[in-house]
Design a protein around this motif. Structure first.
Motif, PDB file in Angstrom:
ATOM      1  N   GLY A 288     113.624 -14.714  90.197  1.00 24.29           N
ATOM      2  CA  GLY A 288     113.953 -14.444  91.591  1.00 24.29           C
ATOM      3  C   GLY A 288     112.811 -13.728  92.277  1.00 24.29           C
ATOM      4  N   TYR A 289     112.629 -14.017  93.556  1.00 21.33           N
ATOM      5  CA  TYR A 289     111.604 -13.339  94.358  1.00 21.33           C
ATOM      6  C   TYR A 289     112.231 -12.157  95.084  1.00 21.33           C
ATOM      7  CZ  TYR A 289     108.126 -16.936  93.548  1.00 21.33           C
ATOM      8  OH  TYR A 289     107.219 -17.769  92.954  1.00 21.33           O
ATOM      9  N   TRP A 290     111.589 -11.000  94.944  1.00 22.80           N
ATOM     10  CA  TRP A 290     112.019  -9.783  95.627  1.00 22.80           C
ATOM     11  C   TRP A 290     111.103  -9.548  96.806  1.00 22.80           C
ATOM     12  CZ3 TRP A 290     109.375  -5.123  96.401  1.00 22.80           C
ATOM     13  CH2 TRP A 290     110.152  -4.037  96.839  1.00 22.80           C
ATOM     14  N   GLN A 291     111.675  -9.345  97.985  1.00 29.20           N
ATOM     15  CA  GLN A 291     110.911  -9.270  99.226  1.00 29.20           C
ATOM     16  C   GLN A 291     110.385  -7.862  99.482  1.00 29.20           C
ATOM     17  OE1 GLN A 291     113.741 -12.617 101.462  1.00 29.20           O
ATOM     18  NE2 GLN A 291     113.241 -10.707 102.489  1.00 29.20           N
ATOM     19  N   ALA A 313     109.612 -11.725  90.736  1.00 25.75           N
ATOM     20  CA  ALA A 313     108.312 -11.894  91.381  1.00 25.75           C
ATOM     21  C   ALA A 313     108.316 -11.103  92.683  1.00 25.75           C
ATOM     22  CB  ALA A 313     108.024 -13.363  91.653  1.00 25.75           C
ATOM     23  N   VAL A 314     107.443 -10.122  92.787  1.00 27.17           N
ATOM     24  CA  VAL A 314     107.348  -9.279  93.974  1.00 27.17           C
ATOM     25  C   VAL A 314     106.496  -9.993  95.018  1.00 27.17           C
ATOM     26  CG1 VAL A 314     106.450  -7.104  94.878  1.00 27.17           C
ATOM     27  CG2 VAL A 314     107.689  -7.145  92.691  1.00 27.17           C
ATOM     28  N   ALA A 315     107.076 -10.246  96.198  1.00 27.34           N
ATOM     29  CA  ALA A 315     106.415 -11.042  97.223  1.00 27.34           C
ATOM     30  C   ALA A 315     106.117 -10.186  98.458  1.00 27.34           C
ATOM     31  CB  ALA A 315     107.315 -12.216  97.616  1.00 27.34           C
ATOM     32  N   PHE A 316     104.870 -10.014  98.841  1.00 28.31           N
ATOM     33  CA  PHE A 316     103.677 -10.624  98.285  1.00 28.31           C
ATOM     34  C   PHE A 316     102.539  -9.609  98.259  1.00 28.31           C
ATOM     35  CE2 PHE A 316     105.963 -14.084 100.360  1.00 28.31           C
ATOM     36  CZ  PHE A 316     105.972 -15.060  99.373  1.00 28.31           C
ATOM     37  N   ALA A 317     101.513  -9.882  97.438  1.00 31.73           N
ATOM     38  CA  ALA A 317     100.245  -9.170  97.568  1.00 31.73           C
ATOM     39  C   ALA A 317      99.516  -9.695  98.796  1.00 31.73           C
ATOM     40  CB  ALA A 317      99.387  -9.375  96.318  1.00 31.73           C
ATOM     41  N   ASN A 318      98.629  -8.880  99.361  1.00 30.40           N
ATOM     42  CA  ASN A 318      97.910  -9.253 100.576  1.00 30.40           C
ATOM     43  C   ASN A 318      96.432  -9.473 100.286  1.00 30.40           C
ATOM     44  OD1 ASN A 318     100.216  -8.855 102.344  1.00 30.40           O
ATOM     45  ND2 ASN A 318      99.939  -6.669 101.976  1.00 30.40           N
ATOM     46  N   ALA A 319      95.797 -10.285 101.127  1.00 38.39           N
ATOM     47  CA  ALA A 319      94.360 -10.507 100.991  1.00 38.39           C
ATOM     48  C   ALA A 319      93.603  -9.228 101.318  1.00 38.39           C
ATOM     49  CB  ALA A 319      93.905 -11.635 101.912  1.00 38.39           C
ATOM     50  N   ASP A 320      92.540  -8.983 100.569  1.00 42.47           N
ATOM     51  CA  ASP A 320      91.664  -7.843 100.825  1.00 42.47           C
ATOM     52  C   ASP A 320      90.514  -8.322 101.707  1.00 42.47           C
ATOM     53  OD1 ASP A 320      89.951  -5.708 100.839  1.00 42.47           O
ATOM     54  OD2 ASP A 320      89.911  -5.433  98.660  1.00 42.47           O
TER      55      ASP A 320
END
Length: 578
Positions: A288-291, A313-320
């Protein structure tokens, strides 16, 4: 996911056809010359009638006078939260024949493609040409082309749509208000055209496009001064033929892709669990995706999720922005506020709590707002280093790839292998492609999965927000059905992934996606059909895969808002699979 989409671009080509006594010669320059050099089969391609004549469009779409690419009119596509603003046109074509579809588009998330077949998209702030190439099937007499935007995104402008290739025997039919996914009616109008030769592919040979990009598409081709030279298997003399997308020779049947099947795996009574896919996960897994953001779904602390979930799945990482290819992560301030305060330290503590319950937690990169690009050696290394740093900081067990704005198989594979060398054999790697991204082994997601098969954990394909698609048997199936899940999962199972690397991704509720929701009981039936041949709908695979890994949902938060119907129905069923 609903914060998501995809990217693909192709080299531009134009055609001059010369018929000789021994072979056919096709010379290619820029696709901007295609319209003059070849017959455009699209009715009202530049919308110069000032209306939508020849097209069937969503009610919100309109014809405008600015901005335009050429002439005095263009199409304005207006997506909403429930529609993509799609316009379609049904066109008569010839069977076993190569075609190129192109258009100039302007705006975010502009899509172009063939119903049930190949497609591409881009985002741009000015008119940009995109194109796809394909070969029709042995019984195909017409196809339906489409253009559209994406849910809740801005307007997209479309101009100068072109389908180049020989006209069908019945000419170009008028689009109906509801075109079918597998058009087959023979139009009454008449037209004549000379069919282009269809070269026989030679497996494993290299090809190059005009920009120096390398493909492996089954032709023997060399690049010589803006010309593509193909030596085919049916003659000792060199033929000349178009070089298109890597999947050119895999696109057959109803204008859509039917992947070339590999040998069907023969399952054993007790499939061997994945030896190198990391994480000490159960044999069958509910993901499951966690927001880590707020919307209409229920905000949750990570430790408060339903116990049926095995992998979160932790959503989401961000672009650096300061580190091309790199990613960053911290608890979203809006989510923290909604929860009355939720700090990075509390988040880390919750991951430890889940670990104590035998759960695994991974960081997902991408989503709708994901602008992460891993397209060269430097960005690949930056990606691996930054993800590993986040894993160490928060205690994540791995990474999920949801890069729907484009995926480079070469450099993403390199990045994940570098990450694997840092994290070791316990690393979990999952992917969440859209259905179109794994329709054939030539697609970038599928190619990446196969390149890292030895370290890959699960591919949870998103069987939603897709429209109708081709199954492994070449037939077209509608989403929101059991057949859609089983016949499309079959493509991956026959295409080289192990059963323990294949999962079914579905929305947790009707609010969680624009389309594709099914009752959780339908997900259970699809898993049964794939695992043991029971509870199948009209599509029944020729073999079974008892090791099918499980199911995924977007999202845990939407599931919580729906009383955890998905987790409480699908979770026990997944865990009870053989």
């Amino acid at each position: 996911m609903l914060r998501s989409s995809r990217v693909l671009t192709l080299a531009s080509l134009a055609i001059i056809l010369v018929i000789g006594s021994v072979s056919a010669i096709l010379l290619f320059n820029q696709v901007s010359s295609v319209h003059a050099a070849a017959n455009n089969l699209v009715t009202n391609p530049g919308f110069e009638t000032g209306d939508l004549s020849g097209w069937s469009c969503d009610a919100s779409d309109t014809v405008v006078t600015s901005p335009v690419h050429s002439g005095s009119h263009a199409l304005q596509v207006n997506p909403s939260s429930s529609v993509t603003g799609q316009c379609t046109q049904t066109i008569s074509v010839q069977s076993n024949t190569a075609y190129t579809l192109s258009a100039f588009v302007n705006g975010s998330f502009a899509y172009l493609g063939v119903n049930g077949g190949t497609s591409t998209w881009t985002s741009s702030s000015s008119y940009t040409q995109i194109s796809v190439s394909f070969t029709t099937g042995t019984s195909t007499t017409s196809i339906t082309i489409f253009v559209h935007g994406w849910y809740a995104q801005g307007s997209v402008f479309v101009d100068d749509v072109a389908l180049t290739g020989p006209a069908g025997s019945g000419g170009t039919p008028t689009a109906t208000s509801t075109p079918t996914a597998t058009p087959g009616n023979t139009p009454t109008a008449t037209a004549t055209a000379t069919a282009m030769p269809t070269p026989t592919p030679i497996s494993g040979a290299p090809a190059w496009d005009g920009n120096g990009h390398h493909y492996n598409i089954g032709d023997l081709v060399s690049f010589q001064g803006n010309v593509y030279k193909c030596i085919t298997a049916h003659t000792s003399q060199p033929d000349w033929s178009p070089v298109a997308a890597p999947s050119l020779w895999q696109l057959v049947g109803s204008g859509g892709p039917t992947p070339t099947p590999t040998a069907t795996p023969t399952p054993t009574a007790t499939p061997t669990p994945c030896a190198n896919c990391g994480g000490n996960l159960p044999k069958h897994v509910l993901t499951g995706y966690w927001q880590d953001f707020t919307n209409q779904a229920m905000p949750l602390r990570l430790s408060n999720i339903n116990s049926n979930y095995d992998l979160i799945a932790v959503a989401f990482a961000n672009a650096d922005p300061a580190n091309p290819g790199g990613v960053t992560f911290s608890v979203d301030s809006g989510l923290s506020s909604a929860l009355g305060g939720y700090t990075d330290a509390q988040f880390k503590s919750d991951i430890a709590t889940l670990h104590g319950q035998g759960k695994k937690v991974i960081i997902s990169v991408g989503g709708q707002n994901g602008t992460i690009s891993v397209s060269d050696a430097t960005s690949a290394t930056n990606f691996a280093n930054s993800v590993f740093g986040i894993m160490q900081q928060f205690g994540f067990d791995g990474v999920d790839i949801d890069l729907e704005n484009g995926l480079n198989p070469t450099f993403m594979s390199s990045a994940l292998r570098q990450l694997s060398s840092k994290a070791g054999s316990s690393l979990i790697i999952t992917m969440a492609p859209q259905t179109v991204d794994v329709q054939s082994t030539g697609n970038s997601y599928f190619a990446t999965a196969l390149q890292i098969k030895d370290i890959l954990t699960i591919v949870n394909t998103q069987y939603y927000n897709s429209g109708s698609m081709n199954g492994c048997d070449g037939n077209v199936y509608s989403e929101s059905t059991e057949n859609f899940q089983t016949a499309l999962a079959c493509i991956q199972l026959q295409g080289g992934l192990r059963p323990d690397q294949v999962g079914l991704g579905l929305p947790a509720s009707s609010s969680a996606a624009g389309s594709g929701f099914v009752a959780p009981s339908v997900v259970n039936a699809a898993l049964d059909c794939l695992a043991n041949g029971s509870n199948c709908s009209t599509f029944k695979p020729s073999t079974t895969w008892p090791g099918i890994r499980g199911a995924m949902t977007w999202s845990i938060n939407w599931d919580a808002s729906n009383g955890y119907s998905f987790a409480n129905t699908v979770g026990p069923h997944v865990h009870g699979l053989p």
